[in-house]
Design a protein around this motif. Structure first.
Motif, PDB file in Angstrom:
ATOM      1  N   GLY A   1      92.527   5.489  19.378  1.00 57.62           N
ATOM      2  CA  GLY A   1      93.420   4.435  19.859  1.00 57.62           C
ATOM      3  C   GLY A   1      93.162   4.105  21.316  1.00 57.62           C
ATOM      4  O   GLY A   1      93.142   2.931  21.703  1.00 57.62           O
ATOM      5  N   ASN A   2      92.948   5.132  22.130  1.00 62.28           N
ATOM      6  CA  ASN A   2      92.637   4.912  23.545  1.00 62.28           C
ATOM      7  C   ASN A   2      91.344   4.115  23.706  1.00 62.28           C
ATOM      8  O   ASN A   2      91.254   3.214  24.545  1.00 62.28           O
ATOM      9  CB  ASN A   2      92.499   6.243  24.281  1.00 62.28           C
ATOM     10  N   THR A   3      90.348   4.451  22.900  1.00 60.93           N
ATOM     11  CA  THR A   3      89.074   3.745  22.974  1.00 60.93           C
ATOM     12  C   THR A   3      89.242   2.274  22.597  1.00 60.93           C
ATOM     13  O   THR A   3      88.708   1.391  23.270  1.00 60.93           O
ATOM     14  CB  THR A   3      88.036   4.425  22.054  1.00 60.93           C
ATOM     15  N   ILE A   4      89.986   2.017  21.529  1.00 61.85           N
ATOM     16  CA  ILE A   4      90.221   0.632  21.100  1.00 61.85           C
ATOM     17  C   ILE A   4      90.895  -0.158  22.211  1.00 61.85           C
ATOM     18  O   ILE A   4      90.526  -1.291  22.497  1.00 61.85           O
ATOM     19  CB  ILE A   4      91.063   0.597  19.812  1.00 61.85           C
ATOM     20  N   LEU A   5      91.898   0.457  22.856  1.00 65.16           N
ATOM     21  CA  LEU A   5      92.673  -0.236  23.881  1.00 65.16           C
ATOM     22  C   LEU A   5      92.038  -0.162  25.270  1.00 65.16           C
ATOM     23  O   LEU A   5      92.538  -0.780  26.213  1.00 65.16           O
ATOM     24  CB  LEU A   5      94.095   0.331  23.934  1.00 65.16           C
ATOM     25  N   GLY A   6      90.960   0.601  25.400  1.00 61.83           N
ATOM     26  CA  GLY A   6      90.293   0.717  26.690  1.00 61.83           C
ATOM     27  C   GLY A   6      91.040   1.598  27.670  1.00 61.83           C
ATOM     28  O   GLY A   6      90.908   1.444  28.877  1.00 61.83           O
TER      29      GLY A   6
END
Length: 123
Positions: free
Chosen positions: A29-34
């Motif tokens: 999720g962090n990766t998707i949201l940057g």
């Protein structure tokens, strides 16, 4: 004439992250949201986060995980309830259920059965 290089942005994307405990759903999720922040705590309740990726408004719902390799019948009711609740945290509903598995261990028939029984809870 169709121009293949012309991209039409998707205005909105709603994603629910599913998977067993400790596979890295929050990191995905962090990766998707940057995002880079992660407190290392286990996800107990479904959590909603919002962000923007290019021109797309993105909602990511991080759900608590089940014990790896164990079917839904062995999962505590509170976890199953939170998984089902995750669908309703991004009205009118998710566009994508993203199943997160850890790639550094084998994924066998027992794990597949566990995933299948949990995904079936979502209808």
């Amino acid at each position: 004439h169709f121009n293949r290089n012309l991209k039409t942005p998707i205005p909105k994307l709603q994603v629910v992250l599913l998977g067993s405990r400790g596979v890295g759903k929050t990191c995905v999720g962090n990766t998707i949201l940057g995002c880079k922040e992660h407190d290392g705590k286990r996800t107990v309740h479904s959590e909603v986060r919002h962000g923007s990726v290019d021109q797309t408004e993105v909602t990511v719902v991080d759900s608590p995980g089940w014990w790896k390799g164990f079917p839904a019948e062995d999962t505590p009711q509170a976890v199953k309830d939170e998984m089902q609740r995750s669908m309703f945290l991004c009205p009118p509903g998710p566009h994508v259920f993203l199943l997160v598995i850890d790639a550094d261990t084998s994924f066998n028939a027992k794990h597949l059965d566990a995933v299948t029984s949990h995904v079936e809870l979502l209808g």
